[in-house]
Design an enzyme around this catalytic site. Structure first.
Site, mmCIF file in Angstrom:
data_model
loop_
_atom_site.group_PDB
_atom_site.id
_atom_site.type_symbol
_atom_site.label_atom_id
_atom_site.label_comp_id
_atom_site.label_asym_id
_atom_site.label_seq_id
_atom_site.Cartn_x
_atom_site.Cartn_y
_atom_site.Cartn_z
ATOM 1 N N SER A 1 0.768 -0.847 0.480
ATOM 2 C CA SER A 1 0.303 -0.097 -0.296
ATOM 3 C C SER A 1 0.540 1.333 -0.386
ATOM 4 O O SER A 1 2.399 1.246 0.639
ATOM 5 C CB SER A 1 -0.705 0.059 1.421
ATOM 6 O OG SER A 1 -1.946 1.377 1.644
ATOM 7 N N GLU B 1 -0.052 3.517 1.565
ATOM 8 C CA GLU B 1 0.763 4.057 3.093
ATOM 9 C C GLU B 1 1.310 3.777 3.537
ATOM 10 O O GLU B 1 1.833 4.306 4.477
ATOM 11 C CB GLU B 1 -0.738 3.396 3.906
ATOM 12 C CG GLU B 1 -2.257 4.242 3.244
ATOM 13 C CD GLU B 1 -2.258 5.335 3.966
ATOM 14 O OE1 GLU B 1 -1.329 5.775 4.726
ATOM 15 O OE2 GLU B 1 -3.094 6.474 3.414
ATOM 16 N N TYR C 1 -2.618 0.342 9.659
ATOM 17 C CA TYR C 1 -3.384 -0.068 8.562
ATOM 18 C C TYR C 1 -1.041 -0.016 7.472
ATOM 19 O O TYR C 1 -0.908 -0.697 7.382
ATOM 20 C CB TYR C 1 -3.857 0.549 7.625
ATOM 21 C CG TYR C 1 -3.505 0.124 6.707
ATOM 22 C CD1 TYR C 1 -4.986 -1.183 5.417
ATOM 23 C CD2 TYR C 1 -3.755 0.936 5.349
ATOM 24 C CE1 TYR C 1 -4.411 -1.768 4.867
ATOM 25 C CE2 TYR C 1 -3.568 0.326 4.146
ATOM 26 C CZ TYR C 1 -4.285 -0.858 3.569
ATOM 27 O OH TYR C 1 -4.112 -1.427 2.738
#
Length: 323
Positions: free
Chosen positions: A128, A130, A152
């Site tokens: 991801s 992120e 996350y």
């Protein structure tokens, strides 16, 4: 043709990936988390016997590693796990278990299996953007510093680094650093689908406003089927690597709202949108945009659907559902 195993089959990406693999003539197996999970979504049920469904629970990694031995796939696409940044704040430890610990268990199993003479498995891991959320406003490439800002992202970083470690030990393992990607199959709990469904409801006279958080947050949003196509390219590639999958263009949440209302024929939308601090995340990057140069140059990938078209497709779908 390859034998492929797709975890997270019923998620947005899992469904598009299963359809693409079946269309290409591959043997496709997919996992669901519980045997009592209900009927498959229509788009997966339509694949019929071309899709073989199994049960694997990432809270019990041995169910997935056992399935690997049973199916003996050529390609393994690991898309399963917790998918919401917001929800990860409510259960950071659980998020780490399924997005980090379970992936390490899978990598170790694949390594030991290969070392023992088992047929090699090409792993494509859904990483991801992120993972790099704190890297700054400039487009993020594969060598950016690991800098998650939420549970996350931290859990995904564990898996991302694990893929690199096991690749150095001989696994054909690639991390696809997926920046935000959307479609009409995005679940309602995600802000993009909340917006498109809300706009559809307002246009139909079934709602009179939309409540959101920070409209100035900017993200790199792409079309989910394009990102699934990148995963297949990585599985087919002779050499494994990490790849950023992104459009390279940042748009604010305000831009997304405006595009959604424009598709619904509403130009004066500002009075229809309210803000509520309860929807603002504890920590969030103001801008997160990716640089997919490596993916473009090595594997020839490019996005096919632009931002406005993506939003329009989602709004049209939600308006059709209401009508």
């Amino acid at each position: 043709m390859a034998r492929a195993l797709v975890t997270g089959l019923t998620g947005q990406d899992g469904g598009y990936l299963a359809e693409a693999l079946v269309a290409a003539g591959h043997e496709v197996h997919g996992t669901v988390s519980r045997p009592d999970g209900g009927a498959l979504p229509p788009h997966l049920a339509a694949l019929g016997p071309a899709l073989q469904v199994h049960v694997a629970d990432l809270t019990r990694p041995e169910t997935l590693t056992g399935l690997v031995d049973e199916v003996s796939p050529d390609w393994l696409f690991n898309l399963a796990g917790a998918s919401s940044v917001g929800a990860s704040w409510a259960d950071p430890v659980g998020t780490l278990d399924v997005n980090g610990r379970a992936v390490l268990a899978l990598l170790e199993h694949l390594f030991r299996r290969q070392e023992a003479g088992g047929s090699p498995v090409r792993l494509v891991q859904a990483s991801s953007g992120e993972v790099f959320a704190g890297a700054g406003p400039d487009p993020v490439g594969e060598t950016a510093p690991i800098s998650p800002l939420n549970p996350y992202g931290a859990a995904k970083a564990v898996a991302h680094l694990g893929v690199g470690m096991y690749r150095s030990r001989g696994l054909h393992a690639s991390s696809m650093v997926l920046f935000n990607h959307e479609s009409p199959r995005r679940p309602d709990r995600f802000v993009t689908r909340k917006i498109t469904k809300g706009v559809a409801a307002i246009a139909a006279g079934r709602a009179d406003h939309l409540t959101l958080g920070n409209l100035d947050v900017s993200r790199d949003w792409g079309w989910a089927p394009d990102y699934v196509a990148a995963m297949v390219l990585a599985a087919e590639a002779d050499e494994p690597a990490d790849y950023v999958v992104a459009t390279g263009q940042a748009h604010s949440l305000r831009d997304l709202v405006a595009a959604a209302f424009a598709e619904a024929g509403i130009t004066d939308w500002q009075s229809l949108v309210r803000t509520d601090a309860a929807f603002v995340r504890p920590a969030d990057a103001a801008v997160l945009v990716g640089d997919a140069s490596r993916l473009r140059d090595r594997l020839g990938w490019a996005p096919t659907v632009d931002f406005a078209s993506m939003v329009a497709a989602m709004v049209r779908h939600d308006r059709d559902e209401l009508s």
